[in-house]
Design a protein around this motif. Structure first.
Motif, PDB file in Angstrom:
ATOM      1  N   ILE A  28       0.826  -1.194   0.000  1.00  0.00           N
ATOM      2  CA  ILE A  28       0.000   0.000   0.000  1.00  0.00           C
ATOM      3  C   ILE A  28       0.866   1.251   0.000  1.00  0.00           C
ATOM      4  O   ILE A  28       0.523   2.253  -0.591  1.00  0.00           O
ATOM      5  N   LEU A  31       2.283   3.027  -3.424  1.00  0.00           N
ATOM      6  CA  LEU A  31       1.339   3.574  -4.392  1.00  0.00           C
ATOM      7  C   LEU A  31       0.576   4.778  -3.872  1.00  0.00           C
ATOM      8  O   LEU A  31      -0.001   5.527  -4.657  1.00  0.00           O
ATOM      9  N   LYS A  32       0.569   4.954  -2.565  1.00  0.00           N
ATOM     10  CA  LYS A  32      -0.395   5.859  -1.980  1.00  0.00           C
ATOM     11  C   LYS A  32       0.222   7.133  -1.434  1.00  0.00           C
ATOM     12  O   LYS A  32       1.353   7.153  -0.946  1.00  0.00           O
ATOM     13  N   THR A  33      -0.605   8.190  -1.488  1.00  0.00           N
ATOM     14  CA  THR A  33      -0.335   9.359  -0.671  1.00  0.00           C
ATOM     15  C   THR A  33      -0.648   8.988   0.776  1.00  0.00           C
ATOM     16  O   THR A  33      -1.711   8.447   1.067  1.00  0.00           O
ATOM     17  N   MET A  34       0.288   9.260   1.651  1.00  0.00           N
ATOM     18  CA  MET A  34       0.126   8.951   3.070  1.00  0.00           C
ATOM     19  C   MET A  34      -0.172  10.228   3.842  1.00  0.00           C
ATOM     20  O   MET A  34       0.318  11.311   3.480  1.00  0.00           O
ATOM     21  N   SER A  50      -0.020  15.639   4.619  1.00  0.00           N
ATOM     22  CA  SER A  50       0.029  14.498   3.707  1.00  0.00           C
ATOM     23  C   SER A  50       1.277  14.595   2.839  1.00  0.00           C
ATOM     24  O   SER A  50       1.862  15.674   2.682  1.00  0.00           O
ATOM     25  N   THR A  52       2.788  12.803  -0.948  1.00  0.00           N
ATOM     26  CA  THR A  52       2.570  11.906  -2.073  1.00  0.00           C
ATOM     27  C   THR A  52       3.722  10.927  -2.208  1.00  0.00           C
ATOM     28  O   THR A  52       4.762  11.057  -1.544  1.00  0.00           O
ATOM     29  N   ALA A  53       3.551   9.965  -3.086  1.00  0.00           N
ATOM     30  CA  ALA A  53       4.605   8.985  -3.336  1.00  0.00           C
ATOM     31  C   ALA A  53       5.872   9.671  -3.857  1.00  0.00           C
ATOM     32  O   ALA A  53       6.986   9.163  -3.662  1.00  0.00           O
ATOM     33  N   HIS A  96      -3.016   7.320   7.705  1.00  0.00           N
ATOM     34  CA  HIS A  96      -4.029   6.899   6.726  1.00  0.00           C
ATOM     35  C   HIS A  96      -3.426   6.898   5.331  1.00  0.00           C
ATOM     36  O   HIS A  96      -2.658   7.785   4.976  1.00  0.00           O
ATOM     37  N   ALA A  97      -3.763   5.881   4.580  1.00  0.00           N
ATOM     38  CA  ALA A  97      -3.409   5.844   3.159  1.00  0.00           C
ATOM     39  C   ALA A  97      -4.582   6.445   2.388  1.00  0.00           C
ATOM     40  O   ALA A  97      -5.671   5.856   2.376  1.00  0.00           O
ATOM     41  N   GLN A  99      -7.371   7.648  -0.209  1.00  0.00           N
ATOM     42  CA  GLN A  99      -8.131   6.914  -1.225  1.00  0.00           C
ATOM     43  C   GLN A  99      -8.078   5.416  -0.958  1.00  0.00           C
ATOM     44  O   GLN A  99      -7.994   4.607  -1.885  1.00  0.00           O
ATOM     45  N   SER A 100      -8.108   5.068   0.305  1.00  0.00           N
ATOM     46  CA  SER A 100      -8.199   3.659   0.709  1.00  0.00           C
ATOM     47  C   SER A 100      -8.985   3.599   2.014  1.00  0.00           C
ATOM     48  O   SER A 100      -9.329   4.626   2.592  1.00  0.00           O
TER      49      SER A 100
END
Length: 113
Positions: A28, A31-34, A50, A52-53, A96-97, A99-100
């Motif tokens: 996860i 691929l994800k913005t954290m 936040s 991004t990758a 939180h990731a 969009q998940s």
């Protein structure tokens, strides 16, 4: 199984610093913005910062200049360095990731005046 595990919370005096860590499952993380969210007692959960990758960052106005979000892609870990802490920064901080559906369990940060 996807996991997000936070650590680093605690009790600190106003003006102090803490660093939060969130270790994520690699599948996860890459691929994800954290993001880090904060939930104060009796209030909604709000976005704090936040990343991004590719490393682009966002900060809520209330923490700009005091907090720094970063990520170590090799360790699948995202950090939140919190400096000049204020009592209003008190709350449970969640990783939180975006969009998940994946959230960490939360870590308590308490800032005393």
């Amino acid at each position: 199984q996807v996991q997000l595990v936070e650590s680093g919370g605690g009790l600190v005096q106003a003006g102090g610093s803490l660093r939060l860590s969130c270790a994520a499952s690699a599948i996860i993380f890459r691929l994800k913005t954290m993001a880090w969210y904060r939930q104060a007692p009796g209030k909604q959960r709000d976005l704090v910062a936040s990343i991004t990758a590719n490393g682009a960052t966002y900060y809520a106005d209330s923490v700009k200049g005091r907090f720094t979000i970063s990520r170590d892609n090799a360790k699948s870990t995202v950090y939140l360095q919190m400096n000049s802490l204020k009592p209003e920064d008190t709350g449970v901080y969640y990783c939180h990731a975006l969009q998940s559906d994946y959230w960490g369990q939360g870590t308590q940060v308490t800032v005393s005046s």
